[in-house]
Design an enzyme around this catalytic site. Structure first.
Site, PDB file in Angstrom:
ATOM      1  N   ASN A 109      33.981  36.721 -78.993  1.00  0.00           N
ATOM      2  CA  ASN A 109      33.307  36.204 -80.192  1.00  0.00           C
ATOM      3  C   ASN A 109      34.443  35.916 -81.183  1.00  0.00           C
ATOM      4  O   ASN A 109      35.064  36.836 -81.697  1.00  0.00           O
ATOM      5  CB  ASN A 109      32.368  37.273 -80.720  1.00  0.00           C
ATOM      6  CG  ASN A 109      31.499  36.853 -81.879  1.00  0.00           C
ATOM      7  OD1 ASN A 109      30.905  37.699 -82.533  1.00  0.00           O
ATOM      8  ND2 ASN A 109      31.384  35.565 -82.172  1.00  0.00           N
ATOM      9  N   CYS A 112      28.518  39.901 -89.909  1.00  0.00           N
ATOM     10  CA  CYS A 112      29.035  39.655 -88.557  1.00  0.00           C
ATOM     11  C   CYS A 112      29.838  40.884 -88.156  1.00  0.00           C
ATOM     12  O   CYS A 112      30.922  41.132 -88.691  1.00  0.00           O
ATOM     13  CB  CYS A 112      29.911  38.396 -88.524  1.00  0.00           C
ATOM     14  SG  CYS A 112      30.607  38.067 -86.879  1.00  0.00           S
ATOM     15  N   HIS A 163      17.439  39.910 -86.755  1.00  0.00           N
ATOM     16  CA  HIS A 163      17.495  39.916 -85.288  1.00  0.00           C
ATOM     17  C   HIS A 163      16.102  40.118 -84.703  1.00  0.00           C
ATOM     18  O   HIS A 163      15.314  40.926 -85.209  1.00  0.00           O
ATOM     19  CB  HIS A 163      18.394  41.047 -84.794  1.00  0.00           C
ATOM     20  CG  HIS A 163      19.850  40.807 -85.029  1.00  0.00           C
ATOM     21  ND1 HIS A 163      20.666  40.174 -84.127  1.00  0.00           N
ATOM     22  CD2 HIS A 163      20.624  41.099 -86.100  1.00  0.00           C
ATOM     23  CE1 HIS A 163      21.892  40.093 -84.629  1.00  0.00           C
ATOM     24  NE2 HIS A 163      21.883  40.649 -85.822  1.00  0.00           N
ATOM     25  N   GLU A 175      22.973  33.183 -81.055  1.00  0.00           N
ATOM     26  CA  GLU A 175      23.319  33.521 -82.422  1.00  0.00           C
ATOM     27  C   GLU A 175      22.913  32.404 -83.381  1.00  0.00           C
ATOM     28  O   GLU A 175      23.209  31.225 -83.137  1.00  0.00           O
ATOM     29  CB  GLU A 175      24.819  33.796 -82.522  1.00  0.00           C
ATOM     30  CG  GLU A 175      25.221  34.471 -83.809  1.00  0.00           C
ATOM     31  CD  GLU A 175      26.611  35.088 -83.746  1.00  0.00           C
ATOM     32  OE1 GLU A 175      27.123  35.458 -84.819  1.00  0.00           O
ATOM     33  OE2 GLU A 175      27.180  35.214 -82.639  1.00  0.00           O
ATOM     34  N   CYS A 197      27.979  39.537 -79.593  1.00  0.00           N
ATOM     35  CA  CYS A 197      27.458  39.571 -80.959  1.00  0.00           C
ATOM     36  C   CYS A 197      27.346  41.038 -81.358  1.00  0.00           C
ATOM     37  O   CYS A 197      26.531  41.779 -80.786  1.00  0.00           O
ATOM     38  CB  CYS A 197      26.094  38.883 -81.040  1.00  0.00           C
ATOM     39  SG  CYS A 197      25.354  38.925 -82.699  1.00  0.00           S
ATOM     40  N   GLY A 243      24.124  41.909 -83.043  1.00  0.00           N
ATOM     41  CA  GLY A 243      23.089  41.791 -82.012  1.00  0.00           C
ATOM     42  C   GLY A 243      23.057  43.002 -81.101  1.00  0.00           C
ATOM     43  O   GLY A 243      21.984  43.463 -80.694  1.00  0.00           O
TER      44      GLY A 243
END
Length: 277
Positions: A13, A73, A157, A206, A215, A218
């Site tokens: 990522n 993030c 989410h 995402e 993620c 996530g």
């Protein structure tokens, strides 16, 4: 004016991290999107600006690959945390974000544990369009994708539980669910396979990016959503396409801890963003 940047990633990522300091930095959506473009720009999932903070060791701002600014993030915060720890010579730092202050600490060689704080579990935290029990919301996309859980990790989410993450319709269902009217701020979409109470295989669509190799928020959301349904323990390994994260939803204070690696790719310079569009 141009800005130096550092390209980093957490489990693939990837981020363009710009140490702005006190310099003015208000990129337009077009500029952020161009910088993130993998064909014509540097290429990344998120663009990160690190500025001074009056409340923490640094502030980070985040723009997704589509140019939109977002709240959180997790993988990027681990990268910024590692950079700050290297810069100040400490084993722990605080990072201010629009979703709150995150606490990062060294957990090994280029390994960082990030305290994400408490997850948001109320329907207004996500947010949803109307009141629902976020443990199992009323949303059916197809026969194999129904009754997901919702969690906010500073960003929204929705987590579907699937029998096989490898065959989950990430690229087909992901963008549809991201833009579903039930999610006023759109949603990050997880497809979680419970392999055993301590292991979860996860794929993520995402918000504003598409399918990513990993993620962090996530992974945190998937662990929380799964534990609320009695599907896993409070600590588990999350297997993502880019590697593994260890996630713990600590019982003592309900904080979510994420531990994983960071990697440095290369340095460069970007032209200044100019006026806001």
């Amino acid at each position: 004016m141009s800005f130096p940047f550092l390209k980093m990633n957490g489990l693939g990522n990837d981020f363009v991290i710009i140490p702005v300091g006190d310099a003015p930095f208000e990129p337009s959506q077009d500029w952020a999107r161009a910088a993130a473009d993998r064909a014509c720009g540097v290429g990344c999932d998120q663009l990160i600006a690190v500025t001074r903070s009056g409340r923490a060791d640094a502030t980070m701002r985040i723009w997704n690959a589509d140019g939109g600014e977002v709240e959180a993030c997790g993988n990027a915060a681990r990268c910024v945390g590692w950079l700050m720890m290297e810069a100040v010579g400490r084993d722990c730092v605080d990072i201010e974000t629009s979703a709150g202050i995150l606490h990062a600490r060294r957990a090994g060689d280029r390994m960082v544990t990030l305290d994400m704080g408490e997850p948001g579990l109320d329907w207004r935290d996500i947010p949803l369009a109307w009141e629902m029990d976020t443990r199992e919301i009323f949303l059916a996309v197809e026969p194999d994708l129904r009754a997901p859980g919702c969690v906010s990790m500073g960003n929204p989410h929705v987590v579907f539980f699937v029998s096989d993450a490898e065959t989950a319709p990430v690229n087909e269902a992901g963008p549809v669910i991201e833009h579903h009217w039930l999610f006023p701020r759109r949603a990050n979409v997880g497809f979680a396979q419970i392999k055993d109470p301590r292991t979860i295989r996860l794929k993520v669509w995402e918000r504003g990016v598409g399918q990513t190799r990993a993620c962090g928020t996530g992974a945190c959301a998937a662990l929380v959503a799964a534990h609320r349904r009695g599907l896993c323990e409070r600590k588990a390994v999350l297997e993502l396409d880019g590697g593994e994260l260890t996630i713990e939803w600590r019982s003592s204070d309900d904080h979510v801890l994420m531990t994983g690696p960071v990697a440095v790719e290369f340095h460069g310079r970007l032209p200044g963003p100019g006026p806001v569009a």
